[in-house]
Design a protein around this motif. Structure first.
Motif, mmCIF file in Angstrom:
data_model
loop_
_atom_site.group_PDB
_atom_site.id
_atom_site.type_symbol
_atom_site.label_atom_id
_atom_site.label_comp_id
_atom_site.label_asym_id
_atom_site.label_seq_id
_atom_site.Cartn_x
_atom_site.Cartn_y
_atom_site.Cartn_z
ATOM 1 N N GLY A 195 -6.324 -4.655 8.216
ATOM 2 C CA GLY A 195 -6.377 -3.404 8.960
ATOM 3 C C GLY A 195 -5.036 -2.931 9.467
ATOM 4 N N MET A 196 -4.039 -3.821 9.531
ATOM 5 C CA MET A 196 -2.716 -3.408 10.006
ATOM 6 C C MET A 196 -2.097 -2.367 9.084
ATOM 7 N N VAL A 197 -2.393 -2.453 7.791
ATOM 8 C CA VAL A 197 -1.837 -1.483 6.841
ATOM 9 C C VAL A 197 -2.311 -0.089 7.182
ATOM 10 N N LEU A 198 -3.604 0.031 7.447
ATOM 11 C CA LEU A 198 -4.187 1.337 7.729
ATOM 12 C C LEU A 198 -3.655 1.922 9.032
ATOM 13 N N SER A 199 -3.597 1.126 10.083
ATOM 14 C CA SER A 199 -3.117 1.632 11.370
ATOM 15 C C SER A 199 -1.653 2.053 11.291
ATOM 16 N N LEU A 224 -4.784 1.967 2.158
ATOM 17 C CA LEU A 224 -3.751 3.009 2.054
ATOM 18 C C LEU A 224 -4.316 4.280 1.440
ATOM 19 N N ALA A 225 -5.177 4.118 0.446
ATOM 20 C CA ALA A 225 -5.827 5.295 -0.143
ATOM 21 C C ALA A 225 -6.705 5.992 0.894
ATOM 22 N N ILE A 226 -7.395 5.209 1.724
ATOM 23 C CA ILE A 226 -8.199 5.801 2.791
ATOM 24 C C ILE A 226 -7.301 6.508 3.798
ATOM 25 N N GLY A 227 -6.168 5.891 4.120
ATOM 26 C CA GLY A 227 -5.244 6.509 5.065
ATOM 27 C C GLY A 227 -4.701 7.832 4.572
ATOM 28 N N SER A 228 -4.596 7.987 3.258
ATOM 29 C CA SER A 228 -4.124 9.265 2.720
ATOM 30 C C SER A 228 -5.169 10.362 2.876
ATOM 31 N N GLN A 270 -11.657 5.371 11.116
ATOM 32 C CA GLN A 270 -12.784 4.495 11.391
ATOM 33 C C GLN A 270 -14.007 4.866 10.560
ATOM 34 N N THR A 271 -14.233 6.165 10.391
ATOM 35 C CA THR A 271 -15.397 6.617 9.623
ATOM 36 C C THR A 271 -15.248 6.271 8.153
ATOM 37 N N LEU A 272 -14.048 6.487 7.597
ATOM 38 C CA LEU A 272 -13.845 6.249 6.173
ATOM 39 C C LEU A 272 -13.717 4.765 5.844
ATOM 40 N N SER A 273 -13.178 3.986 6.779
ATOM 41 C CA SER A 273 -12.991 2.570 6.494
ATOM 42 C C SER A 273 -14.254 1.740 6.696
ATOM 43 N N VAL A 305 -4.272 -4.062 -8.305
ATOM 44 C CA VAL A 305 -3.411 -3.688 -7.184
ATOM 45 C C VAL A 305 -2.522 -2.515 -7.590
ATOM 46 N N TYR A 306 -1.964 -2.576 -8.791
ATOM 47 C CA TYR A 306 -1.124 -1.498 -9.296
ATOM 48 C C TYR A 306 -1.916 -0.195 -9.427
ATOM 49 N N LEU A 307 -3.147 -0.302 -9.970
ATOM 50 C CA LEU A 307 -3.964 0.899 -10.145
ATOM 51 C C LEU A 307 -4.344 1.506 -8.801
ATOM 52 N N PHE A 308 -4.715 0.684 -7.838
ATOM 53 C CA PHE A 308 -5.093 1.207 -6.526
ATOM 54 C C PHE A 308 -3.897 1.859 -5.834
ATOM 55 N N ILE A 309 -2.702 1.299 -5.993
ATOM 56 C CA ILE A 309 -1.513 1.907 -5.398
ATOM 57 C C ILE A 309 -1.230 3.268 -6.033
ATOM 58 N N LYS A 310 -1.361 3.349 -7.349
ATOM 59 C CA LYS A 310 -1.134 4.634 -8.031
ATOM 60 C C LYS A 310 -2.136 5.681 -7.562
ATOM 61 N N ILE A 311 -3.392 5.275 -7.432
ATOM 62 C CA ILE A 311 -4.416 6.229 -6.995
ATOM 63 C C ILE A 311 -4.150 6.673 -5.559
ATOM 64 N N GLY A 312 -3.819 5.718 -4.684
ATOM 65 C CA GLY A 312 -3.530 6.075 -3.298
ATOM 66 C C GLY A 312 -2.326 6.987 -3.160
ATOM 67 N N ALA A 313 -1.264 6.704 -3.924
ATOM 68 C CA ALA A 313 -0.069 7.559 -3.873
ATOM 69 C C ALA A 313 -0.373 8.958 -4.396
ATOM 70 N N SER A 314 -1.199 9.029 -5.442
ATOM 71 C CA SER A 314 -1.563 10.340 -5.986
ATOM 72 C C SER A 314 -2.378 11.143 -4.978
ATOM 73 N N LEU A 315 -3.317 10.484 -4.307
ATOM 74 C CA LEU A 315 -4.100 11.179 -3.289
ATOM 75 C C LEU A 315 -3.214 11.657 -2.142
ATOM 76 N N PHE A 316 -2.244 10.846 -1.766
ATOM 77 C CA PHE A 316 -1.363 11.230 -0.667
ATOM 78 C C PHE A 316 -0.524 12.447 -1.055
ATOM 79 N N ARG A 317 -0.019 12.455 -2.271
ATOM 80 C CA ARG A 317 0.797 13.601 -2.707
ATOM 81 C C ARG A 317 -0.026 14.888 -2.725
#
Length: 415
Positions: free
Chosen positions: A200-204, A294-298, A307-310, A374-386
């Motif tokens: 959870g530290m990543v999200l906060s 991280l994808a949720i945080g985006s 809290q709702t999304l996580s 892990v690589y795929l989830f990072i790519k998806i999260g970064a794309s959502l953030f952009r």
């Protein structure tokens, strides 16, 4: 002479940019006061639990064990005592301690209320017609022992037990399999608790930097993939520091506890290899969960949205943990194989596999498979953030246009 234009600044390569972010976040979190109190948080339950367990053990040891009051004739009492000595001496049984009580002096109920001894039950009547009086729990515990005592007491001669030649082995196969299953389940529980506590530290951290607009400044100069990757590995390094501190405290308790603490059977590959694989699978499980967070945080802009999304992710992790725990009993069946393939349950199942099987090549495949996701989830999260935060992509029609109106000395022109 016109000044020469400044050359464009090139962005850092992905891994170098990720290292810059990781070093920055690691130093900022590790040197903060909040991290110090975060380390102390899980230690209080451990210390309180250890103290409570030690006090409870001491209380149980100081409390006198219950004894069996025998309210029979002198001859019957002597035969029961002789039967107890014979069974404990020849068969090695552990039978209740006997306390003779004068027959007819008081009823069994009154004997149990007495404070002279810690009476658990009263055996009255005769050998032909015995009567046992006590609480239901104590009667359940002593029923078999007292039946054996009475059976031996009514014999005309004491039973002669044959001498048994014993040959001890280190452990039977069934015992090893059952004990290693305990080690596998305990390692899964530890992996689950550490992952849910630390991921959870990543999200906060991401939500805090989004609120301060720091993440947007970083994304303007560093690739978003590198920002996410650096944050993940920084939080992983911080988590390993916390685990090292907690592990040191747990080691002190193990040294102080000695034989009083339960000993877990050694896994097939040995403790050194098992601990190394445990660290790797914790890292992969943390990176998988962290990349999802991280994808949720985006997608979230406030703490309430976080809290709702996580919540669905947290609840699904509990479900995945239960399924992985069930797969341990069928490690080579379809459920175990499915648990190894599904990326979010793979660290749990593979860690349990390491406790029961000695092959190493499945772990290499599993770690590579988990790293891919892990690589795929990072790519998806970064794309959502952009797309959601940086507003990248196609702009609405007419965006970026500025007009000059008549009356300013020149015709309206589009800039």
């Amino acid at each position: 002479m016109s000044e020469s234009a400044a050359p464009p600044t090139e962005r850092l390569p992905l891994w170098r940019a990720a290292w810059v972010i990781a070093r920055r976040d690691f130093a900022a979190i590790l040197l903060s006061r909040a991290f110090f109190f975060f380390l102390l948080g899980p230690l209080f339950p451990i210390i309180v639990g250890g103290l409570a367990g030690g006090i409870g053990s001491q209380v149980r040891e100081t409390a006198p064990p219950p004894v069996l009051a025998v309210a029979m004739t002198a001859s019957d009492t002597e035969r029961i005592e002789a039967a107890r000595d014979s069974l404990e001496g020849s068969a090695g049984l552990s039978l209740p301690e006997l306390a003779p009580v004068e027959e007819g002096s008081s009823s069994p109920e009154e004997v149990l209320k007495g404070t002279e001894r810690n009476y658990g039950a009263v055996l009255s009547g005769s050998l032909a017609e015995p009567r046992l009086t006590g609480s239901s729990g104590q009667l359940e515990r002593w029923r078999g022992d007292i039946a054996l005592l009475l059976s031996e007491a009514v014999r005309s001669e004491a039973t002669v037990f044959p001498a048994i030649e014993e040959s001890a082995v280190a452990a039977a196969t069934s015992d090893l399999n059952r004990s290693r299953l305990i080690t596998a389940q305990a390692s899964q529980v530890l992996l689950f608790l550490l992952s849910m506590l630390l991921a959870g530290m990543v999200l906060s951290n991401l939500v805090e930097e989004k609120a301060n607009k720091i993440i947007e400044i970083l994304a303007a100069s560093i690739p978003m993939d590198a920002v996410f990757l650096g944050k993940l590995f920084a939080m992983l390094a911080v988590s390993l520091v916390g685990i090292t501190v907690w592990g040191g405290v747990a080691g002190i308790f193990l040294l102080l506890g000695g034989d009083a603490l339960p000993a877990f059977p050694a896994p097939v590959i040995g403790w050194t290899g098992f601990i190394a694989l445990g660290i790797l699978y914790f890292a992969m499980n943390y990176l998988l969960l962290g990349s999802i967070f991280l994808a949720i945080g985006s997608l979230a802009t406030t703490v309430r949205e976080v809290q709702t999304l996580s919540m669905p992710v947290t609840m699904s992790q509990i479900l995945i943990f239960f399924v992985a725990s069930l797969a341990v009993t069928q490690i080579e069946g379809w459920m175990g194989i499915a648990g190894m393939i599904f990326p979010l349950s793979s660290p749990y199942v593979m860690l349990a596999y390491a406790a029961q099987e000695g092959a190493l090549w499945p772990h290499v495949l599993a770690l590579a498979w988990q790293a891919l996701f892990v690589y795929l989830f990072i790519k998806i999260g970064a794309s959502l953030f952009r797309k959601r935060v940086m507003k990248s992509g196609s702009q609405p029609r007419g965006a970026g246009r500025r007009w000059r109106f008549p009356g300013m000395g020149r015709k309206a022109e589009r800039v």
